[in-house]
Design a protein around this motif. Structure first.
Motif, PDB file in Angstrom:
ATOM      1  N   ASP A  91       7.571  78.697   7.357  1.00  0.00           N
ATOM      2  CA  ASP A  91       5.887  77.979   6.821  1.00  0.00           C
ATOM      3  C   ASP A  91       5.661  79.174   5.910  1.00  0.00           C
ATOM      4  OD1 ASP A  91       3.762  76.613   6.382  1.00  0.00           O
ATOM      5  OD2 ASP A  91       3.097  76.530   8.351  1.00  0.00           O
ATOM      6  N   PRO A  92       6.348  79.664   5.128  1.00  0.00           N
ATOM      7  CA  PRO A  92       5.821  80.662   4.195  1.00  0.00           C
ATOM      8  C   PRO A  92       4.695  80.841   3.408  1.00  0.00           C
ATOM      9  CG  PRO A  92       7.667  79.574   3.062  1.00  0.00           C
ATOM     10  CD  PRO A  92       7.318  78.970   4.197  1.00  0.00           C
ATOM     11  N   TRP A  93       3.945  79.526   3.113  1.00  0.00           N
ATOM     12  CA  TRP A  93       2.533  79.778   2.571  1.00  0.00           C
ATOM     13  C   TRP A  93       1.674  79.342   3.492  1.00  0.00           C
ATOM     14  CZ3 TRP A  93       2.784  80.832  -2.409  1.00  0.00           C
ATOM     15  CH2 TRP A  93       4.256  80.520  -3.076  1.00  0.00           C
ATOM     16  N   ASN A  94       1.946  79.541   4.794  1.00  0.00           N
ATOM     17  CA  ASN A  94       0.804  79.512   5.915  1.00  0.00           C
ATOM     18  C   ASN A  94      -0.179  80.577   5.682  1.00  0.00           C
ATOM     19  OD1 ASN A  94      -0.404  79.839   8.359  1.00  0.00           O
ATOM     20  ND2 ASN A  94       0.897  78.326   9.213  1.00  0.00           N
ATOM     21  N   GLN A  95      -1.625  80.487   5.583  1.00  0.00           N
ATOM     22  CA  GLN A  95      -2.598  81.367   5.864  1.00  0.00           C
ATOM     23  C   GLN A  95      -3.370  81.136   6.934  1.00  0.00           C
ATOM     24  OE1 GLN A  95      -4.100  81.543   1.713  1.00  0.00           O
ATOM     25  NE2 GLN A  95      -2.007  81.181   1.251  1.00  0.00           N
TER      26      GLN A  95
ATOM     27  N   HIS B 185      -1.096  74.984   6.749  1.00  0.00           N
ATOM     28  CA  HIS B 185      -1.888  76.309   7.291  1.00  0.00           C
ATOM     29  C   HIS B 185      -2.061  76.155   8.973  1.00  0.00           C
ATOM     30  CE1 HIS B 185      -2.837  77.709   3.487  1.00  0.00           C
ATOM     31  NE2 HIS B 185      -3.512  76.709   3.162  1.00  0.00           N
TER      32      HIS B 185
ATOM     33  N   ASP C   9       6.809  91.584   2.733  1.00  0.00           N
ATOM     34  CA  ASP C   9       6.503  91.188   1.526  1.00  0.00           C
ATOM     35  C   ASP C   9       6.220  92.488   0.826  1.00  0.00           C
ATOM     36  OD1 ASP C   9       4.143  91.981   2.594  1.00  0.00           O
ATOM     37  OD2 ASP C   9       3.063  90.033   2.175  1.00  0.00           O
TER      38      ASP C   9
ATOM     39  N   THR D 282       1.988  73.902   2.718  1.00  0.00           N
ATOM     40  CA  THR D 282       1.748  74.198   3.914  1.00  0.00           C
ATOM     41  C   THR D 282       0.527  73.308   4.479  1.00  0.00           C
ATOM     42  OG1 THR D 282       0.994  75.993   5.511  1.00  0.00           O
ATOM     43  CG2 THR D 282       0.286  76.113   3.387  1.00  0.00           C
TER      44      THR D 282
ATOM     45  N   LYS E 284       4.067  82.408  11.826  1.00  0.00           N
ATOM     46  CA  LYS E 284       4.412  82.292  10.512  1.00  0.00           C
ATOM     47  C   LYS E 284       4.016  83.202   9.424  1.00  0.00           C
ATOM     48  CE  LYS E 284       5.356  78.115  12.211  1.00  0.00           C
ATOM     49  NZ  LYS E 284       6.957  78.057  12.451  1.00  0.00           N
TER      50      LYS E 284
ATOM     51  N   ASN F  80       3.193  84.655   0.630  1.00  0.00           N
ATOM     52  CA  ASN F  80       1.987  84.397  -0.487  1.00  0.00           C
ATOM     53  C   ASN F  80       1.605  85.712  -1.328  1.00  0.00           C
ATOM     54  OD1 ASN F  80       0.495  82.574  -1.576  1.00  0.00           O
ATOM     55  ND2 ASN F  80      -1.375  83.449  -0.693  1.00  0.00           N
TER      56      ASN F  80
ATOM     57  N   THR G  16       4.153  84.947   6.049  1.00  0.00           N
ATOM     58  CA  THR G  16       4.038  84.320   4.708  1.00  0.00           C
ATOM     59  C   THR G  16       4.323  85.355   3.714  1.00  0.00           C
ATOM     60  OG1 THR G  16       2.062  83.539   2.921  1.00  0.00           O
ATOM     61  CG2 THR G  16       1.457  85.695   4.596  1.00  0.00           C
TER      62      THR G  16
ATOM     63  N   ARG H  54       4.975  90.860   8.738  1.00  0.00           N
ATOM     64  CA  ARG H  54       4.484  90.321   7.414  1.00  0.00           C
ATOM     65  C   ARG H  54       4.609  91.438   6.341  1.00  0.00           C
ATOM     66  NH1 ARG H  54      -1.850  88.566   7.375  1.00  0.00           N
ATOM     67  NH2 ARG H  54      -1.882  90.812   7.284  1.00  0.00           N
TER      68      ARG H  54
END
Ligand SMILES: [Fe+2]
Ligand SMILES: [Fe+2]
Length: 472
Positions: free
Chosen positions: A231-235, A426, A266, A424, A318, A322, A320, A263
């Motif tokens: 779920d790589p866009w999860n914030q 979220h 990135d 996502t 998750k 982003n 991210t 995390r």
């Protein structure tokens, strides 16, 4: 005929370098040594460039971190060879020259390999050719006269073996499909006279065979992840809000810090892009930035190890992408460097590395304290690297920071956009991960910790907060 000579009182002769017989062979001239060392230097430089260029878009986490490691090692060996060549009557050094067009094409081919499988295959070949020719050098040069070069290459060979072992396993896991590419690679090396240029060149040079590099290579700045990053866009979980809230216990905070560490994968993704798309810097820039990138990959792996040690499946948190995705697509390399520097300098005492270290200590988990201890030390180094390579591009520190701050302000929260696009929901993954840790420890979950609900929704600060844990 050599005289019958035994060493004095059985002491090793020649300071332990080698036997008298070995040193009594003439070996290679300075000119020949320099010629070959320059080729080895070129190989390490190109391998560094290739690995660096492929970190961001390589989805497999183990390969992404592996490439970060190998790129750093290649940068270190290139650095050592530069220094050694500089000791051998060689001004001007000419270290930016291409030793042979076919050698250039050989590495261009690997750089442009269209898939992970092909990249691994080509890289494996590059390592094996290079290792073989370094071995020839070690055998042929005089071990006494050229002891300093042999020492540099001895270290290089040690790490080349480790790199080779890693990539051999990668090749077995990701076998390339049958093709004639290996013939192309082999022909290029032959045309170059071997990696070291000791094979006599063909009298009638034929055109360079190219398969993947017929068009100039185009760098892919889009970060990619494998299926474990589900779920790589999860914030949905604001790690910093939890970490800096005094109401929560240190042990749960340690778990949240491990999420922050993991995390950090990135940061290599965005730094690899800065390094790849910032040409023309002195070599020291690439060495230092590669070191920092490798540190950030290690920080991510500390997170992985921490989850493992606490009996928690990290894929349930998750992770991210982003931040790296947005910096790589919405900022210039210079702006991205500005953001990185701004984050690393912006560490207030309340939210800084000391706080994370003390929280690690307070958690009663010595492993987490160790991680944060070294993470903090690395961070001090990264500040120095920023001061050396980023800040001098501005009139003063204030301007350098303002530039990073402004670049960051361009990147507004995309909480709603990614949700609208269906990328996502979220999801709040925290309770599940926290419960897993409690189960493994055999203690009941703390209801207050379980109820933590803060997200990164609706503020520019979402990215700032994401960043603050990253490299900083
Ligand atoms: Fe870091
Ligand atoms: Fe850092």
């Amino acid at each position: 005929m050599l005289p019958n000579y035994t060493s004095y009182k059985n002491l090793p002769p020649l300071a332990g370098l080698c036997t008298l017989e070995e040193a009594a062979k003439p070996g290679l001239s300075v000119e020949e040594c320099v010629r070959r060392l320059k080729r080895f230097h070129y190989c390490f430089k190109r391998l560094h460039q290739i690995l660096m260029a492929r970190i961001t878009a390589e989805p497999i986490y183990e390969l992404k971190t592996g490439f970060a490691h190998h790129a750093y090692l290649c940068a270190e060996h290139a650095t050592a060879l530069r220094a050694r060549i500089g000791e051998m009557r060689e001004p001007p050094l000419g270290l930016d020259e291409v030793p042979h067009p076919a050698l250039e094409a050989f590495f261009d081919e690997i750089l442009a390999a269209p898939t992970t499988e092909e990249l691994v295959k080509g890289y494996h070949r590059g390592l094996s050719y290079l290792s073989e020719d370094i071995d020839s050098y070690q055998r042929e040069t005089n071990p006494l006269t050229d002891a300093p070069s042999r020492r540099v290459l001895k270290f290089a060979r040690l790490e080349l073996d480790e790199m080779f072992e890693f990539i051999r396993a990668a090749k077995a896991a990701f076998p390339a499909s049958e093709s004639d590419w290996h013939i192309v690679l082999h022909s290029l090396v032959i045309q170059a006279g071997g990696i070291d240029g000791t094979i006599p060149e063909d009298e009638k040079p034929y055109p360079l065979p190219r398969l993947y590099s017929t068009k100039p290579y185009v760098y892919d700045p889009i970060p990619k992840r494998d299926e474990r990053f589900s779920d790589p866009w999860n914030q949905g979980v604001n790690a910093e809000s939890f970490l800096y809230n005094e109401a929560y216990p240190a042990r749960a905070k340690a778990l949240m810090m491990l999420y922050k560490r993991l995390r950090e994968i990135d940061v290599p993704e965005m730094m690899a892009r800065i390094i790849t798309q910032t040409p023309g810097k002195p070599w020291g820039y690439y060495r230092d930035m590669s070191r920092q990138l490798w540190d950030e990959a290690r920080h991510a792996m500390m997170g992985e190890v921490g989850f493992f040690a606490l009996g928690v499946d990290w894929t349930k948190a998750k992770i991210t992408l982003n931040w790296s995705h947005r910096l790589n697509t919405e900022c210039t390399p210079m702006e991205a460097h500005g953001v990185l520097y701004y984050i690393e300098q912006g560490l207030m005492p309340r939210t800084g590395k000391r706080y994370e270290f003390e929280t690690g200590q307070a958690s009663g988990l010595p492993l987490i304290a160790t991680f944060q201890d070294f993470d903090w030390a690395d961070e001090v180094l990264h500040s120095q690297i920023g001061r050396e390579w980023y800040v001098p591009q501005f009139g003063n520190l204030k301007e350098a920071l303002a530039y990073g701050d402004a670049a960051w302000s361009k990147v507004l929260s995309n909480w709603a956009t990614v949700k609208e696009k269906g990328l996502t929901q979220h999801e709040n993954w925290w309770p599940a991960v926290y419960e897993m840790a409690c189960r493994a420890e055999g203690v009941p979950p703390d209801p207050a910790v379980l109820a933590f609900r803060e997200t990164y929704e609706g503020k520019r600060a979402d990215l700032k907060d994401v960043g603050e844990g990253l490299s900083g």
